[in-house]
Design a protein around this motif. Sequence first.
Motif, short mmCIF file in Angstrom:
data_model
loop_
_atom_site.label_atom_id
_atom_site.label_comp_id
_atom_site.label_asym_id
_atom_site.label_seq_id
_atom_site.Cartn_x
_atom_site.Cartn_y
_atom_site.Cartn_z
N ARG A 30 0.89 -1.09 0.02
CA ARG A 30 -0.13 -0.05 -0.16
C ARG A 30 1.03 1.11 -0.09
O ARG A 30 1.99 1.23 0.36
CB ARG A 30 -1.03 0.06 1.22
CG ARG A 30 -2.07 -1.06 1.47
CD ARG A 30 -2.96 -1.08 2.16
NE ARG A 30 -4.01 -2.03 2.19
CZ ARG A 30 -4.99 -2.09 1.25
NH1 ARG A 30 -5.32 -0.95 0.32
NH2 ARG A 30 -5.82 -3.03 1.16
N SER A 31 0.33 2.40 -0.45
CA SER A 31 0.88 3.75 -0.56
C SER A 31 1.04 4.32 0.71
O SER A 31 1.63 5.10 1.00
CB SER A 31 0.29 4.71 -1.55
OG SER A 31 -1.07 4.86 -1.30
N GLY A 32 0.18 3.84 1.95
CA GLY A 32 0.46 4.35 3.08
C GLY A 32 -0.05 3.30 4.18
O GLY A 32 -0.41 2.06 3.90
N PRO A 33 0.08 3.69 5.53
CA PRO A 33 -0.15 2.69 6.64
C PRO A 33 -1.31 2.83 7.03
O PRO A 33 -1.77 3.27 8.01
CB PRO A 33 0.97 3.46 7.72
CG PRO A 33 0.72 4.73 7.54
CD PRO A 33 0.56 5.13 6.03
N GLY A 34 -2.24 2.14 6.28
CA GLY A 34 -3.68 1.65 6.69
C GLY A 34 -4.37 1.21 5.30
O GLY A 34 -3.98 1.31 4.21
N THR A 35 -5.64 0.40 5.50
CA THR A 35 -6.17 -0.03 4.50
C THR A 35 -7.16 1.19 3.67
O THR A 35 -7.38 0.88 2.41
CB THR A 35 -7.47 -0.99 4.92
OG1 THR A 35 -8.24 -0.38 6.06
CG2 THR A 35 -6.66 -2.20 5.56
N GLY A 36 -6.74 2.36 4.25
CA GLY A 36 -7.55 3.62 3.38
C GLY A 36 -6.75 4.17 2.50
O GLY A 36 -7.04 4.78 1.52
N TYR A 37 -5.53 3.53 2.37
CA TYR A 37 -4.42 4.01 1.29
C TYR A 37 -4.54 3.10 0.09
O TYR A 37 -5.08 1.71 0.31
CB TYR A 37 -2.86 4.16 1.90
CG TYR A 37 -2.94 5.09 2.85
CD1 TYR A 37 -2.43 6.46 2.29
CD2 TYR A 37 -3.16 4.95 4.33
CE1 TYR A 37 -2.08 7.46 3.23
CE2 TYR A 37 -3.05 5.91 4.97
CZ TYR A 37 -2.45 7.21 4.65
OH TYR A 37 -2.28 8.28 5.47
N ALA A 38 -4.04 3.61 -1.09
CA ALA A 38 -4.42 2.60 -2.43
C ALA A 38 -3.48 1.53 -2.15
O ALA A 38 -2.21 1.62 -2.00
CB ALA A 38 -4.07 3.46 -3.70
N SER A 39 -3.87 0.46 -2.80
CA SER A 39 -2.85 -0.91 -3.12
C SER A 39 -2.25 -0.60 -4.38
O SER A 39 -2.69 -0.21 -5.31
CB SER A 39 -3.86 -2.17 -3.08
OG SER A 39 -2.98 -3.33 -3.44
N MET A 40 -0.92 -0.65 -4.53
CA MET A 40 0.00 -0.73 -5.52
C MET A 40 0.19 -2.00 -6.04
O MET A 40 0.89 -1.80 -7.20
CB MET A 40 1.32 0.25 -5.10
CG MET A 40 0.92 1.56 -4.51
SD MET A 40 2.41 2.36 -4.11
CE MET A 40 2.88 1.22 -2.63
N GLY A 41 -0.23 -3.00 -5.65
CA GLY A 41 -0.10 -4.33 -6.12
C GLY A 41 -0.03 -5.31 -5.09
O GLY A 41 -0.44 -4.85 -3.76
N THR A 42 0.16 -6.75 -5.18
CA THR A 42 0.29 -7.67 -4.41
C THR A 42 1.65 -8.24 -4.22
O THR A 42 2.30 -8.50 -5.21
CB THR A 42 -0.89 -8.83 -4.44
OG1 THR A 42 -2.04 -8.20 -4.79
CG2 THR A 42 -0.57 -9.84 -3.54
N LEU A 43 2.28 -8.15 -2.98
CA LEU A 43 3.48 -8.86 -2.63
C LEU A 43 3.01 -10.65 -2.18
O LEU A 43 2.30 -10.70 -1.48
CB LEU A 43 4.20 -8.28 -1.59
CG LEU A 43 4.56 -6.75 -1.71
CD1 LEU A 43 5.28 -6.45 -0.56
CD2 LEU A 43 5.40 -6.59 -3.00
N PRO A 44 3.75 -11.30 -3.25
CA PRO A 44 3.51 -12.80 -3.09
C PRO A 44 3.80 -13.17 -1.61
O PRO A 44 4.73 -12.60 -1.17
CB PRO A 44 3.85 -13.52 -4.21
CG PRO A 44 3.93 -12.41 -5.46
CD PRO A 44 4.26 -11.32 -4.54
#
Length: 854
Positions: free
Chosen positions: A32-46
């Motif tokens: 994520r772009s910030g510390p929380g679920t309110g921030y955009a996901s930039m992808g998934t780390l497997p």
Amino acid sequence: MRIAVALGFALLAGAAPALAAPAVTTANVNFRSGPGTGYASMGTLPQGTQVDMGECNDAGSWCAVTVNGQSGFVSGQYLEETEDPQAWPRAYTTDSGATVVLHQPQVTAWDNFTDVSGLIAAEYKPTEDASAVFGVIGVSGKTQADHETGEVLIDDLKITELNFSVLSREQLSDMALEVGKLLPTEPITMSLQRLTASLAAYEQLGDVEGLKSDPPPIYVSETPAILIQTEGEAVAAPIEAVDGLSFVVNTNWDLFKVDPDGAYYVRDEKSWLSASTLTGDWQPVSSLPEVFSKLPDDDSWKDAREAMPPAAYEAGKAPRVIYTDTPAELIVFEGTPALEAVPGTNLEWASNTETDAFFLTTTKTWYVLFSGRWFSSQSLEGPWAFATTSLPDDFRRIPDDQPYYTVRASVPGTSESDEARLKAMIPQMARVETDGSVTAAVEYTGDPDFQPIEGTELAYAANTQDQVIRVGDKYYVLKDGVWFVGDSPTGPFAVATAVPDAIYEIPPSSPVYNATYVRVYDTSPGVVWFGYTMGYLGAYLAWDNLVYGTGWYYRPYWGWYGPRRYPIYYPRPFTYGCACYYNPVRGIYGRYGYAYGPYRGLGRVSYYNANTNRYVRAGWSSGPAGSRGFVAAYNPATGRGGFAAGGRNVYRSWNAAGITGVTGGTAWVRSRSGAVATANANRWRTPMGATGFNAGRRPGDNVFAGRNGQVYRHQNGQWQQRTGNSWGAVKKPSAPSLSRSAPGMPKSAPAGIRAPAKAKPAARPNMPQKPSFQPKAKMPSQPAIRAPQNRNVPSHLRSDQFGRQLGNKAAHQQRMQARPPAQFRAPSAPRGGVSRGGGGVPRGQFGGGGGRRR
């Protein structure tokens, strides 16, 4: 093997970086772009992804991490800390039983950007019971920079200095043997960003002489608008096997002319507009003439065919069309300019435009940034004047936590500007074999037409897409960063092992000036090492800044060929008309602005190929969102009519063509040594096969090698210097006399690069500050990327603005790797991590999916 911090050469002038804790993801987890679920996901780390874990918040629920140089945040419950094989300081036990402790290295010089030197503070204990002896070890190595990966490969490491004043000559000799065994036997890597940041305050580069700063025509619109540009009068050329339809050769759009009525049609993404003349009243159309269905089914017309039938605009949202026959710039506001106060300054930022536009309240003056040059005016209607050299100090106070942060890279006197200039002069190098496997062929339209180069006895070929320069009775050809030489303008051409000095006297007023930024760096039997700096792609040092384009207008080549008198058009390098600006994260000039055309401004190559009897249309490039978002500034003299996009290495075009005799410098060094670039290879391997161990986890290594050869430490808020066998308090150290001249350049240096007559003050102090373990930056208070608010704008314009904000915000988040949110701290338990981190990256960098994740 790859070791990201082995010679991490931390900036002596700034705070020592805290230690990083390697970790692994225990499940598929959102990056994520910030510390929380309110921030955009930039992808998934497997699951199982190796990361560098930074500091975590108080609860340990969110941690800053870095993956492959990209920074973001991950839920702490899905991280597991692993052994740290590369934290500083590092301790070694020698064959004789002595202990050597090495502290964080510090950069001292990067000569010619090929030879790096550094100093390492060290402790030496000949026996277990002996007191530690402190001193300084000097090291040097050969470097290869890779702008695409953001790494610098360091090879051929050597010890250049041992400064342990309390040791006898015999002890020093014994120690030299022991320390020699500790040097890596394989290449190591370090961050290009870290190295340039380390040197930006010390290395002073001179400006190019002869660049121009005349303002271009600047158009302003408060409604959606597009800028159709032609280089001179619009010239239409026939389309193969399509009678009654022609296309305008010298423009940045898919612009067609239908005979016999002569009406013009322009493609605006999936929609179309039409007018009887280029300066007429453009109106959207719901259908196209039947002749459009005959467009050839090939890449040249792919975008146009996919936009049939035309998509309808929403009511009232068709853009205004502005036509110009000279390079120009366009400012499109989404309504009346919306100004937001810039904290700590008298500036206001225009938030509803893609253009970098500011308003200074104290003087009621507008400032806009185009191609790295600032222009000012009392009115948006102009007239505009060059303002880079007279920017108010408020611009240097622009905060680094704002979406317009990236303009600091174009403000003289800022650390971002210094780093941008330094990075622009770091060569991208390649090893080229001279066995005949690498060849060049030049295609002319008609007989070769050579035109004189002003101020020299040289001439260049005007009627070819390639760069051919006549020097005496020889002909030098520059193709994709490699020089060739032949006895005739048509060849045959062989790889050149030297380039005449006269070529490097070509002035900026010449359209082949960018050729002066490609040169020979080294030769050996059967091999030549070539390298190019950013001037080859059109970025230059001027006015204590980094700018795009020379400012000169180069008349494109026009000619007529064949029995049907086909128009021949070869564009030249340009400065304006591309919405070009510097992005410090990507380290290259880029352009967004869809309003400048689907191919982002002037320069698309369109020329008649006499061998195939058809037109060639090439030279566009795409960003992370296809044809939207960030793309590299295009130089029509590179890429064989193609492009060098983002961090794309020009030398890779040879490999794409199946030619194996051109090898990127870093790739060759790795292959020679058998080195690999994997996250599991980050160890400092010695000739004895041993690896050092962490000498003890600390909140940042606080022992430094000063450039004056002394050893310092900062402890309990006090600076101390090692004298003999004890530490003594000292005042905050000041830097020793430093060489402020330009780095050494080979004889074939780019024209106009000179050491400055007077050194400016260092942008930062010359000794390390207190190694602050608590970060300074504030935790983001809002999502990192915010989409434009005005929805009454065509979708393609909104997406471009979104892409621009994405790039700007990603730049700020990248900096957070060194300065994370202030609420983050180092947990006492190993589980939480002990180092700094943070940030974010453009979307789409990581793929995958599935599994439980936050």
